[in-house]
Design an enzyme around this catalytic site. Structure first.
Site, PDB file in Angstrom:
ATOM      1  N   HIS A 189       0.857  -1.187   0.000  1.00 23.50           N
ATOM      2  CA  HIS A 189       0.000   0.000   0.000  1.00 23.50           C
ATOM      3  C   HIS A 189       0.893   1.238   0.000  1.00 23.50           C
ATOM      4  O   HIS A 189       1.685   1.454   0.921  1.00 23.50           O
ATOM      5  CB  HIS A 189      -0.943  -0.014   1.209  1.00 23.50           C
ATOM      6  CG  HIS A 189      -2.015  -1.056   1.063  1.00 23.50           C
ATOM      7  ND1 HIS A 189      -2.480  -1.813   2.115  1.00 23.50           N
ATOM      8  CD2 HIS A 189      -2.692  -1.479  -0.042  1.00 23.50           C
ATOM      9  CE1 HIS A 189      -3.413  -2.636   1.666  1.00 23.50           C
ATOM     10  NE2 HIS A 189      -3.565  -2.462   0.364  1.00 23.50           N
ATOM     11  N   GLU A 192       1.736   3.755   2.977  1.00 25.33           N
ATOM     12  CA  GLU A 192       2.208   3.219   4.260  1.00 25.33           C
ATOM     13  C   GLU A 192       3.732   3.317   4.319  1.00 25.33           C
ATOM     14  O   GLU A 192       4.451   2.325   4.302  1.00 25.33           O
ATOM     15  CB  GLU A 192       1.658   1.788   4.422  1.00 25.33           C
ATOM     16  CG  GLU A 192       0.128   1.805   4.478  1.00 25.33           C
ATOM     17  CD  GLU A 192      -0.548   0.447   4.325  1.00 25.33           C
ATOM     18  OE1 GLU A 192       0.146  -0.591   4.383  1.00 25.33           O
ATOM     19  OE2 GLU A 192      -1.786   0.425   4.135  1.00 25.33           O
ATOM     20  N   ARG A 245      -3.243   4.734  -2.188  1.00 21.84           N
ATOM     21  CA  ARG A 245      -3.084   3.386  -1.626  1.00 21.84           C
ATOM     22  C   ARG A 245      -2.778   2.324  -2.685  1.00 21.84           C
ATOM     23  O   ARG A 245      -1.976   1.420  -2.481  1.00 21.84           O
ATOM     24  CB  ARG A 245      -4.400   3.017  -0.917  1.00 21.84           C
ATOM     25  CG  ARG A 245      -4.587   1.543  -0.552  1.00 21.84           C
ATOM     26  CD  ARG A 245      -5.964   1.370   0.078  1.00 21.84           C
ATOM     27  NE  ARG A 245      -6.383  -0.013   0.254  1.00 21.84           N
ATOM     28  CZ  ARG A 245      -6.222  -0.688   1.395  1.00 21.84           C
ATOM     29  NH1 ARG A 245      -5.629  -0.151   2.415  1.00 21.84           N
ATOM     30  NH2 ARG A 245      -6.680  -1.928   1.495  1.00 21.84           N
ATOM     31  N   HIS A 315       2.394  -3.902   6.691  1.00 23.15           N
ATOM     32  CA  HIS A 315       1.465  -2.792   6.424  1.00 23.15           C
ATOM     33  C   HIS A 315       1.472  -1.810   7.606  1.00 23.15           C
ATOM     34  O   HIS A 315       2.137  -2.024   8.602  1.00 23.15           O
ATOM     35  CB  HIS A 315       0.041  -3.340   6.242  1.00 23.15           C
ATOM     36  CG  HIS A 315      -0.145  -4.102   4.969  1.00 23.15           C
ATOM     37  ND1 HIS A 315      -0.814  -3.586   3.890  1.00 23.15           N
ATOM     38  CD2 HIS A 315       0.273  -5.333   4.599  1.00 23.15           C
ATOM     39  CE1 HIS A 315      -0.808  -4.471   2.907  1.00 23.15           C
ATOM     40  NE2 HIS A 315      -0.161  -5.548   3.310  1.00 23.15           N
ATOM     41  N   GLU A 390       0.640  -4.929  11.025  1.00 19.18           N
ATOM     42  CA  GLU A 390       0.176  -3.542  10.834  1.00 19.18           C
ATOM     43  C   GLU A 390       0.961  -2.709  11.842  1.00 19.18           C
ATOM     44  O   GLU A 390       0.721  -2.786  13.047  1.00 19.18           O
ATOM     45  CB  GLU A 390      -1.326  -3.415  11.115  1.00 19.18           C
ATOM     46  CG  GLU A 390      -2.228  -4.184  10.170  1.00 19.18           C
ATOM     47  CD  GLU A 390      -2.539  -3.450   8.879  1.00 19.18           C
ATOM     48  OE1 GLU A 390      -2.109  -2.291   8.722  1.00 19.18           O
ATOM     49  OE2 GLU A 390      -3.207  -4.050   8.021  1.00 19.18           O
TER      50      GLU A 390
HETATM   51  O1  0X9 Z   1      -6.822  -4.000   4.310  1.00 19.70           O
HETATM   52  C1  0X9 Z   1      -5.651  -4.394   4.180  1.00 19.70           C
HETATM   53  O2  0X9 Z   1      -5.185  -4.793   3.119  1.00 19.70           O
HETATM   54  C2  0X9 Z   1      -4.726  -4.402   5.395  1.00 19.70           C
HETATM   55  N1  0X9 Z   1      -4.961  -3.234   6.194  1.00 19.70           N
HETATM   56  S1  0X9 Z   1      -4.434  -1.802   5.638  1.00 19.70           S
HETATM   57  O3  0X9 Z   1      -4.876  -0.776   6.536  1.00 19.70           O
HETATM   58  N2  0X9 Z   1      -2.856  -1.803   5.688  1.00 19.70           N
HETATM   59  O4  0X9 Z   1      -4.869  -1.635   4.302  1.00 19.70           O
HETATM   60  C3  0X9 Z   1      -5.010  -5.609   6.241  1.00 19.70           C
HETATM   61  C4  0X9 Z   1      -5.191  -6.868   5.482  1.00 19.70           C
HETATM   62  C5  0X9 Z   1      -4.871  -8.023   6.246  1.00 19.70           C
HETATM   63  N3  0X9 Z   1      -3.635  -8.446   5.810  1.00 19.70           N
HETATM   64  C6  0X9 Z   1      -3.436  -9.603   5.165  1.00 19.70           C
HETATM   65  N4  0X9 Z   1      -4.278 -10.579   5.325  1.00 19.70           N
HETATM   66  N5  0X9 Z   1      -2.376  -9.685   4.409  1.00 19.70           N
HETATM   67 ZN    ZN Z   2      -1.801  -1.804   3.963  1.00 19.08          ZN
END
Ligand code: 0X9
Ligand code: ZN
Length: 436
Positions: A189, A192, A245, A315, A390
């Site tokens: 992303h 980030e 993003r 992330h 995260e």
């Molecule tokens: O939504 C997402 O892709 C991730 N959160 S973010 O705020 N960084 O966008 C979390 C996704 C969970 N992560 C994985 N399963 N890889």
């Molecule tokens: Zn992310």
């Protein structure tokens, strides 16, 4: 004479064309934009937030989308739409509080401005540091330097090109061909920024640390490290829009980019954990692996999948250690083990500065998310230990984490990584695949 005149006109046009950015190329400002944290306590609240996100109208941008009851949603609102959006929340009975008073102030604090741009020539030739966030070429040049400095250990790996033609570059650090491996990807992303910064800090520690305990562990493994897996998006956050993003591939309705963490070919676009709307922040893409960056990474992972037993997808923000799966509430085969290792890692992380991380499966801890890298790696390659971190913080700065936090974030992350590696080894991985 005519030729000269013609040239002077064309050249002037060309020069002006390169010197002055077009309106689209100007750096997007966020004066007066606020970030609100909204709490959804009913299904209707969740539905309303989801539909607001899907509409992706001007003046509203979702930073975090809470998918579960009582979860938080962080939403950035322009001054023009503030009254209208807040009254929508109030009418629906949703409570909210202000997280960030003025996004532009925080963007300005960490964005390379014109003055900084003029320093870039110097910076490109010098080594990396962790007191500021850097452009892609600075990071990539540093990876090249590592291969020159440590030719026996470090190999630069280019797995392909991005949609706009940038390299997708990482490195492999090989201490011994027979070592088990650890795979780390950051920067999926674009906004980030703490993720490439911390992943490069870790890389530097792996090669230069004077901490004996960390050295022993680091050298007992091989490392596959990709700090910037979405290079077009990352550059776009530096040149045009700090809050971007997704990737930068053009799609319909004048919208750009798919979410690279919804584009993997494993339960793609399943269970509402992604969007089929190209304007959404969680657009899954036109088909699985429609994003060349994601396909390149998946192909490379497949080519080395028997050489690593730990996979980390990095992330920000929220301070979480997430286990697969994201597409379903069902638990992993080795859920108990993975949860336990994650909890020990979170305890280790908290020791240094008291930073608290929550551990759980993606679906349970945050929301259903389908087509993610970690679901893919676990589901397709059955890698024993897979986490999505995260990083900091929990919303004070969100994606706009001050650069002074790069080193503390890195140090506590490495503390947790030492625990992950040690505990994984205690469980007998990679040789023994026990079921927890
Ligand atoms: O939504 C997402 O892709 C991730 N959160 S973010 O705020 N960084 O966008 C979390 C996704 C969970 N992560 C994985 N399963 N890889
Ligand atoms: Zn992310």
């Amino acid at each position: 004479m005519k030729v000269i005149t013609l040239c002077s006109v064309i050249c002037a046009v060309l020069l002006v064309g390169t010197a002055l950015p077009t309106p689209e190329e100007e750096y997007q400002r966020y004066d007066g934009h606020k970030v609100y944290r909204v709490t959804a306590t009913t299904r209707e609240h969740l539905h309303l937030l989801k539909s607001m996100e899907d509409q992706a109208k001007e003046g509203i941008l979702f930073w975090l989308i809470g998918g579960a009851l009582n979860s938080d949603t962080d939403v950035m609102v322009s001054p023009e739409r503030e009254d209208e959006i807040l009254s929508t929340f109030e009418t629906a009975g949703m409570s909210y509080k202000t997280l960030i008073e003025d996004v532009q102030t925080l963007v300005g604090n960490q964005t390379p401005d014109i003055e900084h741009q003029s320093l870039r020539a110097e910076e490109v030739t010098s080594s990396l540091n962790w007191t500021a966030y850097h452009r892609l070429d600075v990071i990539y040049n540093w990876l090249d330097e590592l291969a020159e400095t440590y030719p026996d250990l470090v190999e630069v790996i280019v797995i392909g090109n991005s949609y706009e033609g940038r390299l997708i570059k990482g490195i492999k650090i090989t201490f011994d061909e027979n070592n088990p491996g650890i795979f780390i990807e950051g920067g999926m992303h674009a906004r980030e920024w703490i993720t490439p910064a911390t992943v490069t800090y870790l890389t530097n520690e792996i090669l230069t640390s004077t901490n004996e305990a960390f050295n022993l562990l680091a050298r007992a493994h091989n490392w596959f490290i990709f700090p910037n897996t979405n290079p077009d998006g990352y550059e776009y956050t530096h040149t045009t829009n700090r809050m971007w993003r997704k990737t930068r591939k053009p799609y319909d309705n004048d919208c750009w980019g798919a979410d690279p963490n919804r584009n993997w070919d494993y339960y793609w676009l399943t269970n509402g954990g992604a969007s089929n709307n190209s304007c959404s922040e969680t657009y899954a893409g036109s088909e699985p692996f429609s994003e060349v960056e994601v396909k390149a990474l998946a192909d490379y992972i497949a080519s080395v999948s028997d050489k690593f037993h730990i996979y980390l997808s990095i992330h920000s923000y929220s301070q979480l250690i997430l286990l697969p799966y994201g597409y379903t509430y069902e638990h992993l085969d080795n859920y108990a083990e993975a949860l336990n290792v994650g909890e020990i890692a979170a305890d280790a992380l908290a020791k240094r500065y008291g930073t608290e991380y929550i551990v759980g499966s993606t679906a349970e801890a945050i929301y259903i998310a389908s087509g993610t890298s970690t679901d893919y790696v676990k589901g397709v390659h059955n890698t024993p230990i897979v986490y999505c971190y995260e990083f900091r913080d929990t919303g004070t700065y969100g994606f706009l984490l001050p650069a002074e936090q790069i080193i503390p974030n890195s140090l506590e992350f490495i503390d947790s990584l030492i625990a992950v590696i040690g505990e994984t080894r205690n469980l007998g991985y990679p040789e023994v695949h026990t079921i927890g």
